[in-house]
Design a protein around this motif. Sequence first.
Motif, PDB file in Angstrom:
ATOM      1  N   LEU A  45       0.828  -1.205   0.000  1.00 26.97           N
ATOM      2  CA  LEU A  45       0.000   0.000   0.000  1.00 26.97           C
ATOM      3  C   LEU A  45       0.863   1.255   0.000  1.00 26.97           C
ATOM      4  O   LEU A  45       0.551   2.247  -0.670  1.00 26.97           O
ATOM      5  CB  LEU A  45      -0.931   0.007   1.214  1.00 26.97           C
ATOM      6  CG  LEU A  45      -2.079  -1.000   1.151  1.00 26.97           C
ATOM      7  CD1 LEU A  45      -2.794  -1.069   2.501  1.00 26.97           C
ATOM      8  CD2 LEU A  45      -3.056  -0.627   0.048  1.00 26.97           C
ATOM      9  N   LYS A  46       1.969   1.218   0.737  1.00 26.94           N
ATOM     10  CA  LYS A  46       2.873   2.368   0.778  1.00 26.94           C
ATOM     11  C   LYS A  46       3.470   2.633  -0.603  1.00 26.94           C
ATOM     12  O   LYS A  46       3.555   3.778  -1.043  1.00 26.94           O
ATOM     13  CB  LYS A  46       3.980   2.104   1.798  1.00 26.94           C
ATOM     14  CG  LYS A  46       4.858   3.276   2.081  1.00 26.94           C
ATOM     15  CD  LYS A  46       5.851   2.955   3.193  1.00 26.94           C
ATOM     16  CE  LYS A  46       6.771   4.137   3.452  1.00 26.94           C
ATOM     17  NZ  LYS A  46       7.731   3.857   4.520  1.00 26.94           N
ATOM     18  N   LYS A  47       3.855   1.570  -1.309  1.00 29.14           N
ATOM     19  CA  LYS A  47       4.398   1.721  -2.668  1.00 29.14           C
ATOM     20  C   LYS A  47       3.335   2.272  -3.616  1.00 29.14           C
ATOM     21  O   LYS A  47       3.613   3.152  -4.435  1.00 29.14           O
ATOM     22  CB  LYS A  47       4.906   0.380  -3.189  1.00 29.14           C
ATOM     23  CG  LYS A  47       6.197  -0.066  -2.561  1.00 29.14           C
ATOM     24  CD  LYS A  47       6.618  -1.430  -3.103  1.00 29.14           C
ATOM     25  CE  LYS A  47       7.863  -1.939  -2.425  1.00 29.14           C
ATOM     26  NZ  LYS A  47       8.247  -3.276  -2.930  1.00 29.14           N
ATOM     27  N   ALA A  48       2.104   1.746  -3.517  1.00 30.41           N
ATOM     28  CA  ALA A  48       1.022   2.214  -4.386  1.00 30.41           C
ATOM     29  C   ALA A  48       0.704   3.679  -4.121  1.00 30.41           C
ATOM     30  O   ALA A  48       0.487   4.455  -5.058  1.00 30.41           O
ATOM     31  CB  ALA A  48      -0.224   1.351  -4.170  1.00 30.41           C
ATOM     32  N   LYS A  49       0.706   4.068  -2.869  1.00 35.18           N
ATOM     33  CA  LYS A  49       0.404   5.451  -2.513  1.00 35.18           C
ATOM     34  C   LYS A  49       1.471   6.398  -3.053  1.00 35.18           C
ATOM     35  O   LYS A  49       1.171   7.513  -3.489  1.00 35.18           O
ATOM     36  CB  LYS A  49       0.299   5.589  -0.996  1.00 35.18           C
ATOM     37  CG  LYS A  49      -0.162   6.940  -0.533  1.00 35.18           C
ATOM     38  CD  LYS A  49      -0.346   6.990   0.962  1.00 35.18           C
ATOM     39  CE  LYS A  49      -0.742   8.390   1.381  1.00 35.18           C
ATOM     40  NZ  LYS A  49      -0.797   8.519   2.830  1.00 35.18           N
ATOM     41  N   ALA A  50       2.727   5.941  -3.038  1.00 37.62           N
ATOM     42  CA  ALA A  50       3.824   6.780  -3.533  1.00 37.62           C
ATOM     43  C   ALA A  50       3.697   7.054  -5.031  1.00 37.62           C
ATOM     44  O   ALA A  50       4.240   8.049  -5.526  1.00 37.62           O
ATOM     45  CB  ALA A  50       5.158   6.108  -3.232  1.00 37.62           C
ATOM     46  N   LEU A  51       2.978   6.230  -5.766  1.00 38.81           N
ATOM     47  CA  LEU A  51       2.806   6.417  -7.212  1.00 38.81           C
ATOM     48  C   LEU A  51       1.740   7.445  -7.559  1.00 38.81           C
ATOM     49  O   LEU A  51       1.660   7.897  -8.694  1.00 38.81           O
ATOM     50  CB  LEU A  51       2.450   5.075  -7.868  1.00 38.81           C
ATOM     51  CG  LEU A  51       3.498   3.961  -7.756  1.00 38.81           C
ATOM     52  CD1 LEU A  51       2.942   2.667  -8.314  1.00 38.81           C
ATOM     53  CD2 LEU A  51       4.776   4.366  -8.498  1.00 38.81           C
ATOM     54  N   LEU A  52       0.905   7.821  -6.589  1.00 37.55           N
ATOM     55  CA  LEU A  52      -0.201   8.733  -6.855  1.00 37.55           C
ATOM     56  C   LEU A  52       0.163  10.163  -6.476  1.00 37.55           C
ATOM     57  O   LEU A  52       0.929  10.402  -5.542  1.00 37.55           O
ATOM     58  CB  LEU A  52      -1.433   8.321  -6.037  1.00 37.55           C
ATOM     59  CG  LEU A  52      -2.027   6.946  -6.375  1.00 37.55           C
ATOM     60  CD1 LEU A  52      -3.129   6.625  -5.393  1.00 37.55           C
ATOM     61  CD2 LEU A  52      -2.557   6.947  -7.794  1.00 37.55           C
ATOM     62  N   PRO A  53      -0.418  11.126  -7.188  1.00 34.57           N
ATOM     63  CA  PRO A  53      -0.214  12.527  -6.803  1.00 34.57           C
ATOM     64  C   PRO A  53      -0.898  12.822  -5.464  1.00 34.57           C
ATOM     65  O   PRO A  53      -1.824  12.119  -5.041  1.00 34.57           O
ATOM     66  CB  PRO A  53      -0.865  13.325  -7.935  1.00 34.57           C
ATOM     67  CG  PRO A  53      -1.517  12.365  -8.847  1.00 34.57           C
ATOM     68  CD  PRO A  53      -1.227  10.986  -8.385  1.00 34.57           C
ATOM     69  N   HIS A  54      -0.452  13.889  -4.822  1.00 38.98           N
ATOM     70  CA  HIS A  54      -1.017  14.268  -3.526  1.00 38.98           C
ATOM     71  C   HIS A  54      -2.529  14.465  -3.626  1.00 38.98           C
ATOM     72  O   HIS A  54      -3.033  15.080  -4.566  1.00 38.98           O
ATOM     73  CB  HIS A  54      -0.368  15.568  -3.037  1.00 38.98           C
ATOM     74  CG  HIS A  54      -0.889  16.028  -1.723  1.00 38.98           C
ATOM     75  ND1 HIS A  54      -0.556  15.412  -0.538  1.00 38.98           N
ATOM     76  CD2 HIS A  54      -1.762  17.012  -1.410  1.00 38.98           C
ATOM     77  CE1 HIS A  54      -1.180  16.019   0.452  1.00 38.98           C
ATOM     78  NE2 HIS A  54      -1.921  16.989  -0.044  1.00 38.98           N
ATOM     79  N   GLY A  55      -3.242  13.902  -2.673  1.00 36.59           N
ATOM     80  CA  GLY A  55      -4.692  14.074  -2.610  1.00 36.59           C
ATOM     81  C   GLY A  55      -5.490  13.064  -3.422  1.00 36.59           C
ATOM     82  O   GLY A  55      -6.720  13.109  -3.415  1.00 36.59           O
ATOM     83  N   LYS A  56      -4.824  12.174  -4.130  1.00 39.50           N
ATOM     84  CA  LYS A  56      -5.549  11.212  -4.978  1.00 39.50           C
ATOM     85  C   LYS A  56      -5.707   9.845  -4.319  1.00 39.50           C
ATOM     86  O   LYS A  56      -6.348   8.969  -4.891  1.00 39.50           O
ATOM     87  CB  LYS A  56      -4.828  11.033  -6.318  1.00 39.50           C
ATOM     88  CG  LYS A  56      -4.765  12.303  -7.130  1.00 39.50           C
ATOM     89  CD  LYS A  56      -6.158  12.746  -7.527  1.00 39.50           C
ATOM     90  CE  LYS A  56      -6.085  14.015  -8.352  1.00 39.50           C
ATOM     91  NZ  LYS A  56      -7.413  14.482  -8.731  1.00 39.50           N
ATOM     92  N   TRP A  57      -5.143   9.634  -3.162  1.00 43.31           N
ATOM     93  CA  TRP A  57      -5.251   8.340  -2.467  1.00 43.31           C
ATOM     94  C   TRP A  57      -6.696   8.159  -2.012  1.00 43.31           C
ATOM     95  O   TRP A  57      -7.294   9.033  -1.398  1.00 43.31           O
ATOM     96  CB  TRP A  57      -4.321   8.281  -1.275  1.00 43.31           C
ATOM     97  CG  TRP A  57      -4.350   6.977  -0.563  1.00 43.31           C
ATOM     98  CD1 TRP A  57      -4.928   6.712   0.650  1.00 43.31           C
ATOM     99  CD2 TRP A  57      -3.802   5.734  -1.011  1.00 43.31           C
ATOM    100  NE1 TRP A  57      -4.764   5.403   0.981  1.00 43.31           N
ATOM    101  CE2 TRP A  57      -4.079   4.767  -0.011  1.00 43.31           C
ATOM    102  CE3 TRP A  57      -3.122   5.344  -2.148  1.00 43.31           C
ATOM    103  CZ2 TRP A  57      -3.695   3.448  -0.138  1.00 43.31           C
ATOM    104  CZ3 TRP A  57      -2.725   4.018  -2.261  1.00 43.31           C
ATOM    105  CH2 TRP A  57      -3.004   3.094  -1.266  1.00 43.31           C
ATOM    106  N   GLY A  58      -7.297   7.036  -2.332  1.00 44.66           N
ATOM    107  CA  GLY A  58      -8.651   6.743  -1.888  1.00 44.66           C
ATOM    108  C   GLY A  58      -9.737   7.259  -2.819  1.00 44.66           C
ATOM    109  O   GLY A  58     -10.916   7.186  -2.497  1.00 44.66           O
ATOM    110  N   LYS A  59      -9.355   7.786  -3.970  1.00 42.92           N
ATOM    111  CA  LYS A  59     -10.366   8.288  -4.913  1.00 42.92           C
ATOM    112  C   LYS A  59     -10.458   7.387  -6.115  1.00 42.92           C
ATOM    113  O   LYS A  59      -9.579   6.732  -6.514  1.00 42.92           O
ATOM    114  CB  LYS A  59     -10.031   9.709  -5.353  1.00 42.92           C
ATOM    115  CG  LYS A  59     -10.226  10.680  -4.229  1.00 42.92           C
ATOM    116  CD  LYS A  59     -10.033  12.096  -4.730  1.00 42.92           C
ATOM    117  CE  LYS A  59     -10.288  13.040  -3.573  1.00 42.92           C
ATOM    118  NZ  LYS A  59     -10.179  14.413  -3.945  1.00 42.92           N
TER     119      LYS A  59
END
Length: 59
Positions: A45-59
Amino acid sequence: MARWGVNDGRCISRTSYPIEESGASIRQRTGKIMLTNAIETGRGLKKAKALLPHGKWGK
């Protein structure tokens, strides 16, 4: 306490101590497996989150 043998139908006499001991062993191994899986899930999950721009996690 008597138990029926699984393979041959003969009656096997056992005390509850070995059964409880094996249950504790199974619980301990299961706990280790669950912890290892939780850590690996967190890393993924940490790796996946690092691939997304700020504010896009969970959308």
